[in-house]
Design a protein around this motif. Structure first.
Motif, PDB file in Angstrom:
ATOM      1  N   PHE A  18       6.928  24.652 -47.777  1.00 49.88           N
ATOM      2  CA  PHE A  18       7.484  23.362 -48.205  1.00 49.88           C
ATOM      3  C   PHE A  18       8.642  23.010 -47.279  1.00 49.88           C
ATOM      4  O   PHE A  18       9.622  23.748 -47.187  1.00 49.88           O
ATOM      5  N   ALA A  19       8.542  21.870 -46.597  1.00 53.09           N
ATOM      6  CA  ALA A  19       9.505  21.505 -45.550  1.00 53.09           C
ATOM      7  C   ALA A  19      10.338  20.293 -45.966  1.00 53.09           C
ATOM      8  O   ALA A  19       9.839  19.160 -45.978  1.00 53.09           O
ATOM      9  N   PRO A  20      11.623  20.484 -46.296  1.00 54.11           N
ATOM     10  CA  PRO A  20      12.517  19.347 -46.554  1.00 54.11           C
ATOM     11  C   PRO A  20      13.023  18.746 -45.241  1.00 54.11           C
ATOM     12  O   PRO A  20      13.464  19.493 -44.359  1.00 54.11           O
ATOM     13  N   PRO A  21      12.981  17.436 -45.077  1.00 44.35           N
ATOM     14  CA  PRO A  21      13.471  16.804 -43.839  1.00 44.35           C
ATOM     15  C   PRO A  21      14.986  16.743 -43.805  1.00 44.35           C
ATOM     16  O   PRO A  21      15.676  17.137 -44.765  1.00 44.35           O
ATOM     17  N   ASP A  22      15.522  16.210 -42.726  1.00 48.54           N
ATOM     18  CA  ASP A  22      16.977  16.121 -42.546  1.00 48.54           C
ATOM     19  C   ASP A  22      17.637  15.322 -43.660  1.00 48.54           C
ATOM     20  O   ASP A  22      18.742  15.657 -44.109  1.00 48.54           O
ATOM     21  N   LYS A  23      16.984  14.265 -44.126  1.00 41.55           N
ATOM     22  CA  LYS A  23      17.571  13.435 -45.180  1.00 41.55           C
ATOM     23  C   LYS A  23      17.783  14.241 -46.450  1.00 41.55           C
ATOM     24  O   LYS A  23      18.772  14.043 -47.173  1.00 41.55           O
ATOM     25  N   ALA A  24      16.857  15.146 -46.755  1.00 40.21           N
ATOM     26  CA  ALA A  24      16.997  15.966 -47.961  1.00 40.21           C
ATOM     27  C   ALA A  24      18.235  16.853 -47.871  1.00 40.21           C
ATOM     28  O   ALA A  24      18.944  17.051 -48.865  1.00 40.21           O
ATOM     29  N   PHE A  25      18.539  17.358 -46.689  1.00 40.07           N
ATOM     30  CA  PHE A  25      19.737  18.170 -46.514  1.00 40.07           C
ATOM     31  C   PHE A  25      21.000  17.312 -46.567  1.00 40.07           C
ATOM     32  O   PHE A  25      22.027  17.733 -47.105  1.00 40.07           O
ATOM     33  N   SER A  26      20.932  16.108 -46.015  1.00 40.76           N
ATOM     34  CA  SER A  26      22.105  15.224 -46.026  1.00 40.76           C
ATOM     35  C   SER A  26      22.427  14.723 -47.429  1.00 40.76           C
ATOM     36  O   SER A  26      23.562  14.322 -47.694  1.00 40.76           O
ATOM     37  N   ASP A  27      21.459  14.747 -48.336  1.00 38.59           N
ATOM     38  CA  ASP A  27      21.692  14.323 -49.719  1.00 38.59           C
ATOM     39  C   ASP A  27      22.397  15.392 -50.550  1.00 38.59           C
ATOM     40  O   ASP A  27      22.823  15.114 -51.673  1.00 38.59           O
ATOM     41  N   LEU A  28      22.515  16.606 -50.013  1.00 40.62           N
ATOM     42  CA  LEU A  28      23.190  17.680 -50.744  1.00 40.62           C
ATOM     43  C   LEU A  28      24.706  17.491 -50.704  1.00 40.62           C
ATOM     44  O   LEU A  28      25.239  16.781 -49.852  1.00 40.62           O
ATOM     45  N   ARG A  29      25.372  18.142 -51.631  1.00 44.56           N
ATOM     46  CA  ARG A  29      26.838  18.133 -51.621  1.00 44.56           C
ATOM     47  C   ARG A  29      27.342  18.768 -50.331  1.00 44.56           C
ATOM     48  O   ARG A  29      26.769  19.751 -49.844  1.00 44.56           O
ATOM     49  N   SER A  30      28.407  18.221 -49.769  1.00 42.26           N
ATOM     50  CA  SER A  30      28.965  18.725 -48.514  1.00 42.26           C
ATOM     51  C   SER A  30      29.301  20.220 -48.617  1.00 42.26           C
ATOM     52  O   SER A  30      29.946  20.657 -49.567  1.00 42.26           O
ATOM     53  N   GLY A  31      28.826  20.988 -47.645  1.00 39.02           N
ATOM     54  CA  GLY A  31      29.099  22.418 -47.613  1.00 39.02           C
ATOM     55  C   GLY A  31      28.156  23.258 -48.443  1.00 39.02           C
ATOM     56  O   GLY A  31      28.336  24.485 -48.514  1.00 39.02           O
ATOM     57  N   ALA A  32      27.157  22.650 -49.052  1.00 40.59           N
ATOM     58  CA  ALA A  32      26.255  23.391 -49.941  1.00 40.59           C
ATOM     59  C   ALA A  32      25.498  24.488 -49.207  1.00 40.59           C
ATOM     60  O   ALA A  32      25.258  25.565 -49.758  1.00 40.59           O
ATOM     61  N   ILE A  33      25.110  24.234 -47.951  1.00 38.75           N
ATOM     62  CA  ILE A  33      24.354  25.216 -47.182  1.00 38.75           C
ATOM     63  C   ILE A  33      25.293  26.114 -46.385  1.00 38.75           C
ATOM     64  O   ILE A  33      25.119  27.340 -46.338  1.00 38.75           O
ATOM     65  N   ASN A  34      26.310  25.549 -45.766  1.00 38.37           N
ATOM     66  CA  ASN A  34      27.226  26.333 -44.931  1.00 38.37           C
ATOM     67  C   ASN A  34      28.006  27.370 -45.727  1.00 38.37           C
ATOM     68  O   ASN A  34      28.465  28.371 -45.174  1.00 38.37           O
ATOM     69  N   SER A  35      28.176  27.146 -47.025  1.00 36.31           N
ATOM     70  CA  SER A  35      28.933  28.082 -47.852  1.00 36.31           C
ATOM     71  C   SER A  35      28.105  29.301 -48.265  1.00 36.31           C
ATOM     72  O   SER A  35      28.650  30.255 -48.827  1.00 36.31           O
ATOM     73  N   LEU A  36      26.807  29.292 -47.980  1.00 33.52           N
ATOM     74  CA  LEU A  36      25.939  30.410 -48.366  1.00 33.52           C
ATOM     75  C   LEU A  36      26.131  31.595 -47.425  1.00 33.52           C
ATOM     76  O   LEU A  36      26.445  31.428 -46.245  1.00 33.52           O
ATOM     77  N   SER A  37      25.906  32.780 -47.945  1.00 35.36           N
ATOM     78  CA  SER A  37      25.902  33.972 -47.105  1.00 35.36           C
ATOM     79  C   SER A  37      24.606  34.005 -46.295  1.00 35.36           C
ATOM     80  O   SER A  37      23.666  33.245 -46.554  1.00 35.36           O
TER      81      SER A  37
END
Length: 223
Positions: free
Chosen positions: A69-88
């Motif tokens: 399942f492939a989310p495009p760039d827009k799906a990532f931009s819709d997330l709260r800021s730092g949601a991915i970068n804060s992950l280990s």
């Protein structure tokens, strides 16, 4: 050279050619995602975590295939800021593995899956990474306990790999249990319009007082 030796060599060459052909034709997840040009964030994550190499390697020897399942760039931009970068690093790997099923599933076959559907991220029996699928014809929904996503289009499919675009990043409950989506941005009247109206009112007032002043001066002079 005897006919038996020639025959054996022919079989060996045929086997080697078959293996090389199979390896050359194996799908590459990065090449599939690079063609549309709207999966740059996902590609970067797949490369940095090593999940792309892992998946491509598994495709070489899998008998059941894979579904991605492939989310495009827009799906990532819709997330709260730092949601991915804060992950280990481990959580990023688990996030990507949550988007992978260790079996090939065509669109009509989603309705045959039993919920929760097991992913590469972990054991669903422990309630850590539940993924529930709903299917009605060509409409397929994916529920994670945090977000509800839908399959938008098929990017690639063969007997080994199916890649589907989804409209949201599949956030697993075990990692994003306390996640809160960003607040919707409310629309407000344009500031420029307010400034213009205020300026117009101010100019009108000054013009009115200026006219009254001229009239009073003329009247005094006449007297």
């Amino acid at each position: 050279m005897s006919k038996q030796v020639v025959f054996s060599l022919s079989l060996l060459l045929a086997f080697i050619f078959h293996c090389n052909t199979s390896l050359a034709q194996a799908p590459d997840i990065l090449e599939i995602l690079e063609k549309p040009g709207r999966f740059t964030v996902l590609i970067r994550l797949l490369k940095n975590t090593g999940v792309a190499n892992q998946l491509n390697g598994e495709l070489q020897k899998s008998n059941t295939g894979y579904t991605f399942f492939a989310p495009p760039d827009k799906a990532f931009s819709d997330l709260r800021s730092g949601a991915i970068n804060s992950l280990s690093d481990l959580q990023k790997v688990e996030l990507l593995q949550f988007h992978i099923l260790a079996t090939f599933v065509s669109l009509p076959n989603f309705q045959t899956l039993s919920n929760p559907v097991p992913t590469q991220a972990g054991d669903t029996s422990a309630g850590e990474f539940p993924l529930n699928v709903t299917s009605a014809g060509k409409d397929v929904g994916l529920a994670t306990g945090v977000v509800n996503a839908t399959i938008g289009s098929t990017l690639y499919t063969d007997d080994e790999l199916a890649v589907y675009q989804v409209d949201k990043v599949l956030l697993p409950l075990d990692i994003f249990r306390n996640y809160k989506p960003p607040e919707p941005v409310s629309e407000s009247p344009p500031v420029a319009a307010k400034v213009h109206e205020s300026s117009a009112l101010s100019l009108t007032g000054h013009g009115m007082w200026f006219s009254i002043g001229i009239a009073a001066s003329v009247a005094a002079f006449s007297l």
